[in-house]
Design an enzyme around this catalytic site. Structure first.
Site, short mmCIF file in Angstrom:
data_model
loop_
_atom_site.label_atom_id
_atom_site.label_comp_id
_atom_site.label_asym_id
_atom_site.label_seq_id
_atom_site.Cartn_x
_atom_site.Cartn_y
_atom_site.Cartn_z
N LEU A 10 1.02 14.27 -36.85
CA LEU A 10 0.80 13.27 -37.89
C LEU A 10 2.09 13.10 -38.69
O LEU A 10 2.74 14.09 -39.04
CB LEU A 10 -0.34 13.75 -38.80
N LYS A 11 2.47 11.84 -38.97
CA LYS A 11 3.71 11.56 -39.71
C LYS A 11 3.39 10.81 -41.01
O LYS A 11 3.63 9.62 -41.11
CB LYS A 11 4.68 10.76 -38.85
N PRO A 12 2.88 11.52 -42.01
CA PRO A 12 2.56 10.86 -43.29
C PRO A 12 3.73 10.96 -44.28
O PRO A 12 4.68 11.70 -44.07
CB PRO A 12 1.39 11.70 -43.81
#
EC number: 4.1.2.13
Length: 101
Positions: A10-12
């Site tokens: 995940l790339k938040p």
């Protein structure tokens, strides 16, 4: 949706105040808000979280990531960074487009 969570990164962004917010939040505030949001929404099976700098300076992004990693809350995923502009800005400024070797 038959997602393989154990193979998902995940790339938040981190939870930070908006540009129009007059209050300056501490790295500890950002860490608390970010870890809380992730714990409420991201399954523990996700393979890892790679934070984007989200328009922060290289120094702020690094300080805030360190605060997130130091935060004592539950973090079942490996945490790391995927910074682009935040790490390139000072280098590009120093270079200034000069063609020197």
């Amino acid at each position: 949706h038959n997602m393989f969570l154990e193979g998902t990164l995940l790339k938040p962004n981190m939870v930070t105040a908006g540009q129009g917010c007059p209050k300056k939040y501490t790295p500890e505030d950002i860490a608390r808000a970010t870890v809380t949001a992730l714990n409420r929404t991201v399954p523990a099976a996700v393979a890892g979280i790679t934070f984007l700098s989200g328009g922060q300076s290289e120094e702020d992004a690094t300080i805030n990531l360190n605060a997130i990693n130091q935060f004592p809350g539950r973090k079942p995923w490996p945490l790391t960074f995927s910074y682009g502009r935040a790490l390139q800005a000072s280098v590009l400024k120093a270079w200034g487009g000069k063609d020197e070797l």
